[in-house]
Design a protein around this motif. Sequence first.
Motif, PDB file in Angstrom:
ATOM      1  N   TRP A 113       0.833  -1.208   0.000  1.00 37.54           N
ATOM      2  CA  TRP A 113       0.000   0.000   0.000  1.00 37.54           C
ATOM      3  C   TRP A 113       0.868   1.258   0.000  1.00 37.54           C
ATOM      4  O   TRP A 113       0.571   2.219  -0.714  1.00 37.54           O
ATOM      5  CB  TRP A 113      -0.943   0.016   1.194  1.00 37.54           C
ATOM      6  CG  TRP A 113      -1.728   1.293   1.203  1.00 37.54           C
ATOM      7  CD1 TRP A 113      -1.547   2.356   2.022  1.00 37.54           C
ATOM      8  CD2 TRP A 113      -2.774   1.658   0.307  1.00 37.54           C
ATOM      9  NE1 TRP A 113      -2.428   3.358   1.688  1.00 37.54           N
ATOM     10  CE2 TRP A 113      -3.188   2.955   0.640  1.00 37.54           C
ATOM     11  CE3 TRP A 113      -3.403   1.009  -0.753  1.00 37.54           C
ATOM     12  CZ2 TRP A 113      -4.209   3.623  -0.045  1.00 37.54           C
ATOM     13  CZ3 TRP A 113      -4.413   1.663  -1.427  1.00 37.54           C
ATOM     14  CH2 TRP A 113      -4.798   2.949  -1.069  1.00 37.54           C
ATOM     15  N   ASP A 114       1.932   1.263   0.766  1.00 38.02           N
ATOM     16  CA  ASP A 114       2.822   2.426   0.805  1.00 38.02           C
ATOM     17  C   ASP A 114       3.382   2.739  -0.570  1.00 38.02           C
ATOM     18  O   ASP A 114       3.490   3.906  -0.952  1.00 38.02           O
ATOM     19  CB  ASP A 114       3.964   2.207   1.802  1.00 38.02           C
ATOM     20  CG  ASP A 114       3.505   2.273   3.246  1.00 38.02           C
ATOM     21  OD1 ASP A 114       2.376   2.742   3.503  1.00 38.02           O
ATOM     22  OD2 ASP A 114       4.285   1.842   4.119  1.00 38.02           O
ATOM     23  N   ALA A 133       0.562   4.411  -2.565  1.00 40.03           N
ATOM     24  CA  ALA A 133       0.324   5.782  -2.106  1.00 40.03           C
ATOM     25  C   ALA A 133       1.448   6.727  -2.520  1.00 40.03           C
ATOM     26  O   ALA A 133       1.205   7.896  -2.807  1.00 40.03           O
ATOM     27  CB  ALA A 133       0.134   5.795  -0.592  1.00 40.03           C
ATOM     28  N   PRO A 160      -0.685   8.814  -5.454  1.00 43.48           N
ATOM     29  CA  PRO A 160      -1.543   9.164  -4.324  1.00 43.48           C
ATOM     30  C   PRO A 160      -2.958   9.572  -4.726  1.00 43.48           C
ATOM     31  O   PRO A 160      -3.910   9.271  -4.014  1.00 43.48           O
ATOM     32  CB  PRO A 160      -0.802  10.309  -3.638  1.00 43.48           C
ATOM     33  CG  PRO A 160       0.132  10.836  -4.678  1.00 43.48           C
ATOM     34  CD  PRO A 160       0.460   9.681  -5.570  1.00 43.48           C
ATOM     35  N   ALA A 171      -4.749   6.380  -5.420  1.00 45.02           N
ATOM     36  CA  ALA A 171      -4.821   5.541  -4.229  1.00 45.02           C
ATOM     37  C   ALA A 171      -5.885   6.038  -3.258  1.00 45.02           C
ATOM     38  O   ALA A 171      -6.571   5.244  -2.626  1.00 45.02           O
ATOM     39  CB  ALA A 171      -3.467   5.500  -3.535  1.00 45.02           C
ATOM     40  N   LEU A 172      -5.984   7.340  -3.136  1.00 40.85           N
ATOM     41  CA  LEU A 172      -6.927   7.932  -2.189  1.00 40.85           C
ATOM     42  C   LEU A 172      -7.754   9.017  -2.866  1.00 40.85           C
ATOM     43  O   LEU A 172      -7.603  10.207  -2.565  1.00 40.85           O
ATOM     44  CB  LEU A 172      -6.167   8.525  -0.992  1.00 40.85           C
ATOM     45  CG  LEU A 172      -5.381   7.526  -0.162  1.00 40.85           C
ATOM     46  CD1 LEU A 172      -4.461   8.239   0.800  1.00 40.85           C
ATOM     47  CD2 LEU A 172      -6.324   6.607   0.588  1.00 40.85           C
TER      48      LEU A 172
END
Length: 76
Positions: free
Chosen positions: A27-28, A31, A35, A38-39
Amino acid sequence: MASPSVDFEALRRLSVRERLQLVEDLWDTIAEEAPDEALPATPELAAELDRRVAEHEANPQASVPWEQVRDELLGR
């Protein structure tokens, strides 16, 4: 989309803790590299986050540290 060569059976043999760490590490990388994808933030979410930041800035002493919240949730 090409499927990467992954030995899922080997991954299943990892402990739960190791698999959770792998998920966190994966996940890191998502992100960091993408980003926005991802979000994704909807306009409503962005407005709510802005509202919460403004509320905190107006009254920072009302904040409760995460450690305290966690301990209360876990009954410590």
